[in-house]
Design a protein around this motif. Sequence first.
Motif, PDB file in Angstrom:
ATOM      1  N   ALA A   1       0.823  -1.349   0.022  1.00  0.00           N
ATOM      2  CA  ALA A   1      -0.142  -0.174   0.160  1.00  0.00           C
ATOM      3  C   ALA A   1       0.980   1.465  -0.120  1.00  0.00           C
ATOM      4  N   THR A   2       1.765   1.323   0.756  1.00  0.00           N
ATOM      5  CA  THR A   2       3.181   2.747   1.092  1.00  0.00           C
ATOM      6  C   THR A   2       3.662   2.499  -0.250  1.00  0.00           C
ATOM      7  N   ILE A   3       3.848   2.051  -1.000  1.00  0.00           N
ATOM      8  CA  ILE A   3       4.645   2.088  -2.523  1.00  0.00           C
ATOM      9  C   ILE A   3       3.138   2.297  -3.851  1.00  0.00           C
ATOM     10  N   LEU A   4       1.822   1.947  -3.258  1.00  0.00           N
ATOM     11  CA  LEU A   4       1.114   2.263  -4.170  1.00  0.00           C
ATOM     12  C   LEU A   4       0.849   3.444  -3.854  1.00  0.00           C
ATOM     13  N   LEU A   5       0.950   4.244  -2.935  1.00  0.00           N
ATOM     14  CA  LEU A   5       0.332   5.733  -2.997  1.00  0.00           C
ATOM     15  C   LEU A   5       1.405   6.443  -2.893  1.00  0.00           C
ATOM     16  N   LYS A   6       2.742   6.067  -2.727  1.00  0.00           N
ATOM     17  CA  LYS A   6       3.585   6.809  -3.016  1.00  0.00           C
ATOM     18  C   LYS A   6       3.499   7.133  -4.060  1.00  0.00           C
ATOM     19  N   ASP A   7       3.081   5.299  -4.852  1.00  0.00           N
ATOM     20  CA  ASP A   7       3.566   6.166  -6.967  1.00  0.00           C
ATOM     21  C   ASP A   7       2.350   7.319  -7.185  1.00  0.00           C
TER      22      ASP A   7
END
Length: 244
Positions: free
Chosen positions: A99-105
């Motif tokens: 989820a962190t990678i998704l939101l960062k993108d």
Amino acid sequence: MPGRLPKPFDFTSTIHLTITPPPLNHQPVNILILLHGLGDTNAPFSNLGKQLSLPETACISLQAPTPLPFNLGGFHWGDDIVFDQTSGQMDVDTGFSKATILLKDIIENGLGAKCGYSPQEIVLFGLGQGAMAALAAALPFPEDLGGIISIGGPLPISKSPLATGASNKSKTPVLVLGGSSNTLITPKAIITLKTVFEFLEYSGWVRSQDGMPRSREEMLPIMQFFSRRLKSRRGIPQGSVEIG
């Protein structure tokens, strides 16, 4: 100069989301990202974005990336699925790296590089596990976000100071809300959040259990937070406080 209204093609094709423009199609100055709870889809929060009708704010209702197993329906934000052997319920705190990678993108590439928004112009609104994903994503982010509203979402264990060894506090403003009993927002959870977020507000409801606001009174702290954190020359519409 304000950013432009995001379009679905601004984001990775595997990301499922809906975009609600500001009322009267005004130029958006802010972005509100809505993160649903465990086992849900982004559809109810798409309606929420329309109901809020926040001036100069585009709402993005984001769907969690992973479907629940066993044809249960709905999606989840965790890195894994774990069932509590005692209650049989799904554990909401199973890591939030994906989820962190998704939101960062979404924040850096989709909204930042392509649409022209700074992190300070982006607010995250999450329910339950979605709120935990928002809190987890904000901590390693290189810049402070415009704010986070967490309904029934404590800090994930993996992001506690004991787990990370971090000593610096995030300056992203956070509003946390929960029930008076049978809640994940316990006094201990509030203390833990205050160890990692410098500006944290807590609003407790008279009723038990966490969940979406059910009255004008419960919605008021959220609207007050919006009025402080969202950049708008038009203010909060008087009729947008009640939900459903």
